[in-house]
Design an enzyme around this catalytic site. Structure first.
Site, PDB file in Angstrom:
ATOM      1  N   LYS C 180      33.555  34.719  38.950  1.00 24.38           N
ATOM      2  CA  LYS C 180      34.457  33.678  39.439  1.00 24.38           C
ATOM      3  C   LYS C 180      34.273  32.442  38.562  1.00 24.38           C
ATOM      4  O   LYS C 180      33.186  32.228  38.053  1.00 24.38           O
ATOM      5  CB  LYS C 180      34.145  33.337  40.902  1.00 24.38           C
ATOM      6  CG  LYS C 180      34.158  34.518  41.845  1.00 24.38           C
ATOM      7  CD  LYS C 180      35.553  34.892  42.251  1.00 24.38           C
ATOM      8  CE  LYS C 180      35.507  36.197  43.091  1.00 24.38           C
ATOM      9  NZ  LYS C 180      36.809  36.670  43.516  1.00 24.38           N
ATOM     10  N   LYS C 206      31.827  42.431  37.662  1.00 25.00           N
ATOM     11  CA  LYS C 206      33.166  42.995  37.665  1.00 25.00           C
ATOM     12  C   LYS C 206      34.199  41.970  37.230  1.00 25.00           C
ATOM     13  O   LYS C 206      34.128  40.804  37.606  1.00 25.00           O
ATOM     14  CB  LYS C 206      33.475  43.450  39.101  1.00 25.00           C
ATOM     15  CG  LYS C 206      34.904  43.810  39.376  1.00 25.00           C
ATOM     16  CD  LYS C 206      35.074  44.267  40.815  1.00 25.00           C
ATOM     17  CE  LYS C 206      36.535  44.265  41.214  1.00 25.00           C
ATOM     18  NZ  LYS C 206      37.098  42.914  41.310  1.00 25.00           N
ATOM     19  N   ASP C 208      37.984  40.603  37.617  1.00 26.10           N
ATOM     20  CA  ASP C 208      38.860  40.659  38.780  1.00 26.10           C
ATOM     21  C   ASP C 208      40.155  41.383  38.414  1.00 26.10           C
ATOM     22  O   ASP C 208      40.401  41.696  37.255  1.00 26.10           O
ATOM     23  CB  ASP C 208      39.096  39.278  39.380  1.00 26.10           C
ATOM     24  CG  ASP C 208      39.028  39.340  40.915  1.00 26.10           C
ATOM     25  OD1 ASP C 208      39.297  40.432  41.456  1.00 26.10           O
ATOM     26  OD2 ASP C 208      38.705  38.333  41.545  1.00 26.10           O
ATOM     27  N   GLU C 209      40.982  41.639  39.444  1.00 24.56           N
ATOM     28  CA  GLU C 209      42.136  42.506  39.217  1.00 24.56           C
ATOM     29  C   GLU C 209      43.122  41.924  38.212  1.00 24.56           C
ATOM     30  O   GLU C 209      43.776  42.666  37.479  1.00 24.56           O
ATOM     31  CB  GLU C 209      42.843  42.820  40.549  1.00 24.56           C
ATOM     32  CG  GLU C 209      43.651  41.689  41.184  1.00 24.56           C
ATOM     33  CD  GLU C 209      42.783  40.665  41.904  1.00 24.56           C
ATOM     34  OE1 GLU C 209      41.563  40.877  41.991  1.00 24.56           O
ATOM     35  OE2 GLU C 209      43.339  39.649  42.373  1.00 24.56           O
ATOM     36  N   HIS C 298      40.346  49.097  41.446  1.00 23.45           N
ATOM     37  CA  HIS C 298      40.614  47.962  42.326  1.00 23.45           C
ATOM     38  C   HIS C 298      41.950  48.230  42.998  1.00 23.45           C
ATOM     39  O   HIS C 298      42.946  48.462  42.329  1.00 23.45           O
ATOM     40  CB  HIS C 298      40.660  46.661  41.516  1.00 23.45           C
ATOM     41  CG  HIS C 298      40.753  45.446  42.387  1.00 23.45           C
ATOM     42  ND1 HIS C 298      41.838  45.184  43.176  1.00 23.45           N
ATOM     43  CD2 HIS C 298      39.873  44.440  42.609  1.00 23.45           C
ATOM     44  CE1 HIS C 298      41.626  44.060  43.842  1.00 23.45           C
ATOM     45  NE2 HIS C 298      40.452  43.588  43.519  1.00 23.45           N
ATOM     46  N   LYS C 338      36.178  38.940  54.458  1.00 19.75           N
ATOM     47  CA  LYS C 338      37.358  38.107  54.641  1.00 19.75           C
ATOM     48  C   LYS C 338      38.656  38.909  54.684  1.00 19.75           C
ATOM     49  O   LYS C 338      39.691  38.378  55.062  1.00 19.75           O
ATOM     50  CB  LYS C 338      37.427  37.076  53.499  1.00 19.75           C
ATOM     51  CG  LYS C 338      37.764  37.692  52.141  1.00 19.75           C
ATOM     52  CD  LYS C 338      37.890  36.659  51.017  1.00 19.75           C
ATOM     53  CE  LYS C 338      38.167  37.369  49.691  1.00 19.75           C
ATOM     54  NZ  LYS C 338      38.180  36.472  48.540  1.00 19.75           N
TER      55      LYS C 338
END
Lengths: 149, 304, 488
Positions: C180, C206, C208-209, C298, C338
């Site tokens: 992130k 990883k 992200d998508e 993903h 979440k």
């Protein structure tokens, strides 16, 4: 440095009592437990030396602990791990593996880089210890046992 | 329960007065003792010895609680007696009793003979014996006809290696397993005389007497009842007769001989029923008749 | 013309093939007496018919439109073995506690499908029917894929067993984190996050998508710096480590190019997004099998069709298709994090990924027995709003064979990324150790974490920061069932 292979390497080294409890868990699952040791902790060194065969059909951890102690005694400066093997269809592999001894001093690994074209780098990880011949890699053979257990 | 908690947590706090009855209830000893009484016919002296041992171990626990001197008691035993006198069955119950009292952790029985311990070539015996010992850890190792381990006529016999490993473990890992050596009385005595190491490590000797005729008949009835058979009045008489003859013949093995006789009687009953009328009543299906017993060779063999 | 109000099959051949319009049930797409064959593909639809549409006719319409039918009678049916090719609705039941909705079971003959093609399966089963006017809504709830069909697929290139053997990691969940912020980091800064997280104790990091090859970071930069970080961390720990290099791109050619570069750099794993489509997924699975590469999937975009209970495709069906198509990792929900997911329903997805055979399990939303015929197991991934304080719940719910991804829970740690990773690893190992010792982690979990936090400062800081964070909202996708009422 500290080699963090195995399931519990981020915890303080397990006491014999804790090791015993993990063996009991494996036996309850019906897994065969085996003892292995090595003086080459390269992450891709798959085949550690077997300290005897996997122990099938045991009911109690005491038998495994006797082998753990014997293996530590004979290889006081080696990495020793326990592995539990599951023969169930669809697994047929190790289901739990953790260290039960490590050398008193762990010099760690050298990262070698070989630059190739297009900024590509080829990496090699090499344990400092393997610069010495097998059997003389961790401390003098006469050194006292690494850690009190 | 956590496997890390003490197996006998109930005994942890030292105290001035120990309630033995409560202790007995905590360890739930009545169940295996009742099982012993129910499952085993006769064997009065054996049962008495086991009660003594159980009481001794219970008091050892109580002494521990009271903070009195208490080394880990030696629990290895010798069971002597003729074949078929219930040694294996009692060993099985003993494992349960020791487990309930917290003297063995798992309470299983591993039953072996010389062939399971002794190898065929140099270097073969130690791993074999250790393998058996590892399987028995947490329970009871029952070595039947233990004297075969010792072959005085052959100095180089590998049995000696197994004996040495056994002795070492019996001494050093008393908390991990209990060893029961079993066999004929006289041969065991000779074995102990030749191997004093064993004698000194065995705490309890239990002698298994032969069953008397009434006991053997009671065994027969119990065995049949357990599988929904019964003896007719005539068969009962025949069985009494059979027992008296059988024990005078060679190869008599107490309870085991009775079990074998009944297996054959059931075969004869089946043949008789099939040869008879097309329908068999429920009653007929479970009744052993005198002829099913009397057809035995025991009745035609010469007896001395 | 046949009686237009009847819902029974027209058996008279003349009437059946008279030009005009028949009800689907009359055409033979409803057969209440049909006994599904072991080789049939079975599908369960949740159908909401328009007002006035009989549920049986609705079910027949679904069966018809997903197999051989069109809106009118065609004589060319008679040139085929049309009886065999018709999809057959064989059971219709009201959905418990959901007025107006019906569970419709449909059986399809195996020969209706091309072997080894999810695209073909999807085009048949969900190709037309979902826009069909007589239905207000339609959802594909579950499928039974017969062994004969499963065997035409090669499944996960690596699978749980081989992945663990390659990584030499056994007996505990794997740990990961998504770098992130999702967007904006340069390649060099991105690699720093990877290095810190892996060195701190994670097994994987990883992409992200939506990290592909944007102006702020071209893909080659990300791959090069990422692999420098992976190798450094591996040398620092003696463990095999990895970073999921997302090779998602505009064309297959570009994806292969990126995959090959990842291989050249020695990566153990690549990643693709669900949005690349079924054909691309099967192709990249083939590539991965040839190159001993783990494929991380993903499930980007799935929520657009999996989330609403009355319309779309259940994620358990997507998971089944992906296991056939061949992925090794699959985001399958967290239950406690979440993102959407009722715990039992999520466990159902995990079972689809991991079991050798699924038994009917209505509370977990599994309506059929499914034999996976020796196809490898998919490692489920729990990702999204989870943190070290939930470790006991996660291990209790999902067991050992799962990748737990703590993105924010690693990178947002007050003492830094490395400390965040260590906190997660220590919490994980302490919990597995305690569970194996026989402790009840569900009730003793918080105590076990506090005990470990006594000697592990990073874990204490993590618990102090997030200990109370939970995401408690009602799930939109729970299983509707009455025990014993709905079972094949």
């Amino acid at each position: 440095m500290r080699v963090t292979q195995g399931a519990f390497s981020f915890l303080p080294d397990l006491t014999d009592r804790q090791v015993s409890a993990q063996i009991e868990y494996c036996l309850r699952q019906g897994w065969a437990v085996s003892v292995e040791f090595t003086d080459d902790p390269h992450p891709r060194n798959t085949y550690w030396e077997m300290w005897g065969m996997p122990m099938f059909d045991l009911r109690d951890a005491a038998g495994v602990m006797a082998e753990v102690r014997a293996c530590r005694e004979a290889n006081s400066q080696a990495y020793v791990r326990l592995s539990a093997f599951d023969s169930t269809r669809g697994w047929e592999t190790v289901r739990l593996s953790f260290l039960v001894q490590r050398p008193s001093d762990e010099p760690g690994f050298r990262l070698e880089r070989l630059e190739a074209q297009g900024r590509t780098v080829r990496y090699a990880v090499r344990p400092y210890a393997v610069d010495r011949p097998a059997g003389r890699r961790y401390g003098p053979a006469s050194a006292a046992r690494g850690e009190a257990r | 329960m956590s496997v890390l908690s003490e197996p006998a947590a109930a005994f942890a706090a030292p105290s001035e007065v120990v309630d033995l009855k409560a202790l007995e209830a905590e360890t739930d000893m009545s169940a295996p003792m009742a099982e012993l009484d129910r499952d085993l016919v006769g064997l009065k002296p054996v049962k008495q010895r086991i009660r003594e041992i159980a009481a001794f171990l219970l008091v050892a626990r109580a002494r521990e609680r009271a903070g009195l001197a208490n080394g880990a008691p030696t629990l290895h035993m010798a069971f002597t007696g003729n074949p078929g006198t219930g040694k294996t069955t009692v060993a099985l119950r003993m494992a349960g009793i020791l487990h309930r009292l917290g003297y063995v952790r798992k309470g299983h029985l591993v039953s072996v003979t010389r062939d399971d311990l002794v190898g065929q070539y140099i270097g073969h015996t130690a791993p074999k014996t250790k393998e058996v010992l590892k399987r028995a850890m947490g329970g009871v190792l029952f070595i039947d006809e233990a004297y075969y381990l010792h072959r005085p006529e052959n100095e180089k016999d590998y049995g000696q290696e197994a004996i040495e490993i056994l002795l070492q473990v019996m001494e050093n890992q008393r908390a991990d397993l209990v060893v029961i050596l079993a066999g004929y009385r006289e041969r065991m005595q000779a074995f102990f005389a030749a191997n004093p190491g064993f004698r000194s490590r065995i705490a309890h000797h239990i002698d298994f007497p032969d069953y008397d005729n009434d006991e053997l008949l009671a065994i027969a009835n119990a065995l049949l009842a357990a599988s929904d058979y019964r003896l007719s009045a005539g068969a009962r008489e025949a069985m009494t007769d059979y027992i008296a003859r059988r024990r005078r013949q060679p190869g008599f093995a107490n309870g085991r001989s009775i079990r074998n006789a009944l297996d054959r009687a059931r075969l004869r009953q089946a043949m008789r029923l099939c040869a008879g009328t097309a329908v068999a009543s429920r009653d007929a299906l479970q009744t052993i008749e005198a002829e099913d017993i009397r057809a035995s060779r025991v009745f035609t063999m010469l007896t001395n | 013309m046949a009686d237009s109000t009847s819902l029974t099959k027209v058996r008279d051949i003349k009437q059946r093939y008279q030009p005009g319009v028949l009800k689907y049930a009359q055409m033979g797409y409803w057969d209440g007496d049909y006994e599904p064959k072991d080789s049939d593909i079975l599908a369960l639809f949740r159908v909401t018919p328009q007002e006035g549409v009989d549920p049986i006719e609705a079910a027949a319409a679904v069966a018809g439109e997903s197999s051989t039918a069109t809106w009118t009678v065609v004589w060319t049916d008679r040139l085929t073995a049309c009886e065999a090719y018709r999809g057959k609705a064989y059971r219709v039941e009201p959905v418990p506690n959901q007025p107006g909705q019906y569970f419709c079971f449909v059986a399809y003959d195996l020969d209706l499908f091309e072997e080894g093609s999810i695209a073909n399966l999807a085009a048949s089963i969900i190709g037309n029917v979902f826009s069909f006017k007589p239905l207000k809504a339609c959802r594909l709830e579950d499928m039974r894929l017969p062994v004969a069909y499963v065997k035409t697929f090669r499944g996960p290139p690596t699978g749980i067993v081989v992945e663990r053997e390659r990584l030499d990691k056994f007996g505990r969940p794997l740990l990961g984190a998504t770098v992130k912020p999702k967007l904006g980091l340069s390649g060099k800064n991105y690699g720093r996050v990877v290095y810190e997280a892996l060195k701190g104790g994670l097994d994987f990091t990883k992409d992200d998508e939506n990290i592909n090859s944007q102006p702020f970071m071209h893909w080659r930069d990300r791959f090069l710096y990422g692999m420098e970080a992976v190798n450094r961390a591996s040398a620092d720990s003696g463990e095999v480590k990895g970073h999921y290099l997302n090779i998602t791109a505009g064309t297959m050619e570009e994806m292969y190019k990126r995959a090959e570069f990842a291989r050249e750099l020695g990566s153990v794993i690549i990643m693709v997004d669900l949005v690349i489509g079924w054909t691309a997924i099967q192709s990249i699975a083939n590539w991965a099998r040839d190159n001993d590469m783990i494929v991380h999937m993903h499930r980007a975009g799935h929520g657009t069709y999996t989330r609403q209970k009355n319309h779309g495709v259940s994620f358990r069906v997507i998971a089944k298709w992906l296991r056939l198509a061949g992925v090794d990792h699959l985001h399958a929900g967290t239950a406690v994090g979440k993102l959407e997911g009722d715990p039992l329903t999520v466990q159902g997805y995990y079972n689809v990924c991991r079991e050798t055979k699924n038994a009917i399990d209505l509370p977990r939303g599994l309506f059929f027995d499914q034999d996976w015929a020796g196809i490898r197991k998919v490692m489920p991934v729990a990702s999204g709003g989870i943190h070290a304080g939930q470790m006991h719940q996660l291990i209790d719910l999902f067991g050992d064979d799962v990748v737990l991804q703590f993105g924010g829970g690693t990178i947002g740690h007050p003492m830094g990324i490395r400390a965040g990773a260590t906190a997660n690893r220590v919490a994980l190992e302490a919990m597995v150790l305690a569970r194996n010792e026989g402790r009840d982690i569900r009730s003793e979990g918080p105590e076990i974490l506090r005990d470990a936090a006594n000697w592990c400062q990073p874990l204490r800081a993590a618990l102090d920061t997030w200990g109370d964070v939970t995401f408690e909202y009602a799930s939109t996708d729970t299983s509707d069932f009455v025990p014993t009422a709905v079972a094949v």
